[in-house]
Design a protein around this motif. Structure first.
Motif, mmCIF file in Angstrom:
data_model
loop_
_atom_site.group_PDB
_atom_site.id
_atom_site.type_symbol
_atom_site.label_atom_id
_atom_site.label_comp_id
_atom_site.label_asym_id
_atom_site.label_seq_id
_atom_site.Cartn_x
_atom_site.Cartn_y
_atom_site.Cartn_z
ATOM 1 N N ARG A 1 67.701 56.384 48.770
ATOM 2 C CA ARG A 1 68.817 57.277 48.456
ATOM 3 C C ARG A 1 68.403 58.744 48.387
ATOM 4 O O ARG A 1 69.250 59.599 48.120
ATOM 5 C CB ARG A 1 69.468 56.856 47.136
ATOM 6 N N ARG A 2 67.128 59.033 48.619
ATOM 7 C CA ARG A 2 66.663 60.418 48.695
ATOM 8 C C ARG A 2 65.887 60.593 49.990
ATOM 9 O O ARG A 2 65.053 59.758 50.344
ATOM 10 C CB ARG A 2 65.778 60.790 47.507
ATOM 11 N N VAL A 3 66.160 61.688 50.701
ATOM 12 C CA VAL A 3 65.498 61.915 51.985
ATOM 13 C C VAL A 3 64.004 62.144 51.796
ATOM 14 O O VAL A 3 63.195 61.833 52.675
ATOM 15 C CB VAL A 3 66.156 63.107 52.727
ATOM 16 N N GLU A 4 63.603 62.693 50.648
ATOM 17 C CA GLU A 4 62.186 62.936 50.393
ATOM 18 C C GLU A 4 61.402 61.630 50.366
ATOM 19 O O GLU A 4 60.208 61.600 50.660
ATOM 20 C CB GLU A 4 62.043 63.693 49.066
ATOM 21 N N SER A 5 62.086 60.517 50.036
ATOM 22 C CA SER A 5 61.430 59.211 50.016
ATOM 23 C C SER A 5 60.986 58.773 51.397
ATOM 24 O O SER A 5 60.160 57.860 51.536
ATOM 25 C CB SER A 5 62.385 58.156 49.430
ATOM 26 N N LEU A 6 61.534 59.421 52.428
ATOM 27 C CA LEU A 6 61.189 59.059 53.813
ATOM 28 C C LEU A 6 60.072 59.929 54.388
ATOM 29 O O LEU A 6 59.745 59.801 55.563
ATOM 30 C CB LEU A 6 62.433 59.184 54.703
ATOM 31 N N SER A 7 59.484 60.825 53.579
ATOM 32 C CA SER A 7 58.483 61.751 54.121
ATOM 33 C C SER A 7 57.254 61.008 54.638
ATOM 34 O O SER A 7 56.656 61.400 55.653
ATOM 35 C CB SER A 7 58.076 62.779 53.056
ATOM 36 N N PHE A 8 56.854 59.922 53.961
ATOM 37 C CA PHE A 8 55.674 59.182 54.422
ATOM 38 C C PHE A 8 55.952 58.480 55.744
ATOM 39 O O PHE A 8 55.134 58.538 56.680
ATOM 40 C CB PHE A 8 55.246 58.153 53.366
ATOM 41 N N SER A 9 57.101 57.812 55.843
ATOM 42 C CA SER A 9 57.447 57.155 57.111
ATOM 43 C C SER A 9 57.646 58.190 58.211
ATOM 44 O O SER A 9 57.336 57.928 59.385
ATOM 45 C CB SER A 9 58.710 56.296 56.942
ATOM 46 N N SER A 10 58.134 59.377 57.851
ATOM 47 C CA SER A 10 58.282 60.446 58.843
ATOM 48 C C SER A 10 56.927 60.927 59.339
ATOM 49 O O SER A 10 56.755 61.240 60.528
ATOM 50 C CB SER A 10 59.065 61.621 58.242
ATOM 51 N N ALA A 11 55.949 61.000 58.431
ATOM 52 C CA ALA A 11 54.595 61.391 58.840
ATOM 53 C C ALA A 11 54.021 60.383 59.836
ATOM 54 O O ALA A 11 53.401 60.756 60.841
ATOM 55 C CB ALA A 11 53.687 61.499 57.612
ATOM 56 N N ILE A 12 54.252 59.096 59.565
ATOM 57 C CA ILE A 12 53.795 58.061 60.508
ATOM 58 C C ILE A 12 54.528 58.193 61.838
ATOM 59 O O ILE A 12 53.935 58.029 62.914
ATOM 60 C CB ILE A 12 54.021 56.663 59.901
ATOM 61 N N ALA A 13 55.830 58.517 61.781
ATOM 62 C CA ALA A 13 56.615 58.678 63.013
ATOM 63 C C ALA A 13 56.072 59.816 63.868
ATOM 64 O O ALA A 13 55.964 59.687 65.092
ATOM 65 C CB ALA A 13 58.081 58.939 62.666
ATOM 66 N N VAL A 14 55.725 60.944 63.231
ATOM 67 C CA VAL A 14 55.151 62.068 63.975
ATOM 68 C C VAL A 14 53.807 61.665 64.584
ATOM 69 O O VAL A 14 53.499 62.000 65.736
ATOM 70 C CB VAL A 14 54.985 63.294 63.062
ATOM 71 N N LEU A 15 52.997 60.933 63.819
ATOM 72 C CA LEU A 15 51.702 60.468 64.333
ATOM 73 C C LEU A 15 51.893 59.567 65.550
ATOM 74 O O LEU A 15 51.165 59.682 66.549
ATOM 75 C CB LEU A 15 50.947 59.717 63.233
ATOM 76 N N LEU A 16 52.879 58.678 65.496
ATOM 77 C CA LEU A 16 53.144 57.793 66.633
ATOM 78 C C LEU A 16 53.605 58.585 67.852
ATOM 79 O O LEU A 16 53.255 58.248 68.993
ATOM 80 C CB LEU A 16 54.207 56.763 66.242
ATOM 81 N N ALA A 17 54.398 59.646 67.627
ATOM 82 C CA ALA A 17 54.810 60.499 68.741
ATOM 83 C C ALA A 17 53.595 61.183 69.361
ATOM 84 O O ALA A 17 53.497 61.323 70.594
ATOM 85 C CB ALA A 17 55.824 61.535 68.264
ATOM 86 N N LEU A 18 52.645 61.613 68.522
ATOM 87 C CA LEU A 18 51.421 62.237 69.030
ATOM 88 C C LEU A 18 50.594 61.234 69.836
ATOM 89 O O LEU A 18 49.994 61.592 70.857
ATOM 90 C CB LEU A 18 50.596 62.785 67.861
#
Length: 437
Positions: A170-187
């Motif tokens: 329910r908070r977007v900040e809770s997704l920061s870790f999964s977002s970091a993994i997503a950026v790594l996968l894009a790299l």
């Protein structure tokens, strides 16, 4: 409480300047970057084929700069007013109509993107058939064709096991870790693709790319504009500016996060565009992942092809919750403007989440191709959210803060967006119907 107050966005504090412990700028960079890098990157190499290398790379830079300007307009007018949402800022400038049209654009854009993500995930896992060509998915290549790795089941499994737990935050900040993994996968995706292209160059297997567009009887000047919406869609993240920005301590933190993210994403887009075009040449597909399902002449080549496809499919699984968040918030604000906070109403929160997942799943099964969705979104709702609405807010200037330079930038941005989108829409309509007559 009115929709302009933005009280129905579950991740925002009740008052604009009463923030609890704020997330870091780095977390915002990951969330913004993940919001930007979505399905659009898959079609960036195809834009180099259409436009030529130099115009396409130049266009990526121009749109990134315009995106930075438009976000600056949004944040400045947000902090000068009383709103905490994109729709609320538009309401302050253009009344209820501005709020409603913004919510509809966010809903259409995000829902279209979520459907595209599921289509691509289905393509990667279970393949597809386009015209007479059959493309096998990774699971089918590994295990053969079975009911449990069919397109319908693979997407359903992904939605239930991977996406459902993430969209319940329910908070977007809770997704920061999964977002970091997503950026790594894009790299990882971009890195492997680049290495494969460099190896092909060394081995002399690549063709000389077109530096400028090639116009003939089949490709006219107006056809070049059909590539613009793809890049516009690739840089449309404005629906998440407010949810991410208002969790930070200072407005300047969001400005910094946006600029870092735009620089990172422009570099990624340019890299995958150039090396993807070099790797596959004129045979590049509208979705580059389709090109990676070709059989390789070595075990290592086949492994790299699979890693490229799977890394980006996993990336999209982690991007999905971010777009779903702003989609859910805008639908709730649109349908239930007088209801209490969505995050505080578990029944409404869970019900809306499940309905959106179900609809996205069914649409992904029904629609087989992402190119038409990208063109439609980039020519209509995405270009409105990214450039036309922010420019219009600056020109309306209800708070009296626009400078002469701001008005010139806003007018230029709006004119370029309207003209290029009108030409792209007209060309696509003519290609679909006029050529058949």
């Amino acid at each position: 409480m009115s929709p302009a107050a933005g009280a129905h966005v579950p991740l925002l504090p009740e008052k604009k300047h009463q923030r609890s412990k704020s997330p870091s700028v780095s977390g915002a960079v990951f969330n913004v970057s993940t919001s930007i890098i979505g399905a659009g990157i898959m079609s960036i190499p195809a834009t180099l084929k259409v436009l030529g290398v130099i115009p396409a790379l130049l266009l990526i830079v121009i749109i990134a700069v315009l995106a930075d300007i438009s976000v600056d307009f949004l944040m400045r007018f947000t902090n000068s007013g009383e709103s905490t949402t994109y729709a609320g800022v538009m309401r302050e400038s253009f009344g209820p109509f501005g709020s409603v049209i913004t919510q509809l654009c966010v809903i259409i854009t995000n829902l279209g993107c979520l459907i595209m993500y599921l289509i691509i995930i289905g393509d990667v896992c279970s393949g597809n058939q386009r015209e007479e060509t059959v493309h096998l998915g990774v699971l089918q290549e590994w295990f053969g064709i079975h009911w449990w790795n069919s397109r319908e089941f693979a997407i359903l499994f992904t939605v239930v096991v991977v996406m459902l737990p993430l969209v319940l935050f329910r908070r977007v900040e809770s997704l920061s870790f999964s977002s970091a993994i997503a950026v790594l996968l894009a790299l990882v995706f971009v890195g492997i693709s680049s290495v494969m292209a460099i190896v092909s160059i060394v081995q002399g297997k690549t063709q000389t790319p077109r530096l400028v567009p090639h116009l003939d009887q089949r490709t006219t000047f107006f056809d070049l504009f059909t590539a613009v919406p793809v890049i516009v869609t690739a840089f449309t993240f404005h629906f998440n500016v407010h949810p991410i920005g208002f969790e930070l301590a200072k407005p300047s933190d969001m400005t910094k996060a946006v600029r870092i993210s735009l620089l990172l994403c422009a570099a990624l887009y340019s890299t995958i565009g150039l090396f993807g075009y070099l790797l596959f040449g004129e045979s590049i597909a509208s979705d580059i992942l389709v090109n990676f399902d070709r059989s390789s002449d070595s075990a290592m080549g086949s492994l790299l092809n699979d890693v490229v496809r799977l890394s980006y499919a996993l990336h999209l699984m982690l991007v999905f919750p971010l777009l779903n968040f702003s989609l859910r918030a805008n639908i709730d604000e649109f349908l239930f403007p007088m209801k209490p906070l969505l995050a505080s109403d578990t029944k409404r929160f869970v019900s809306l989440t499940l309905v959106l997942l179900l609809f996205s799943y069914l649409a992904a099964i029904a629609f087989p191709n992402i190119w038409y969705l990208l063109n439609f979104l980039g020519s209509t709702t995405a270009v409105c959210l990214a450039f036309i609405f922010p420019g219009a807010i600056a020109l309306r200037d209800v708070h009296g803060i626009s400078t002469t330079g701001d008005r010139i930038k806003a007018m230029t941005m709006v004119i370029l967006a309207v003209v290029s989108s009108a030409i792209a829409i007209s060309t696509n309509v003519y290609d679909m119907f006029g050529s058949k007559s």
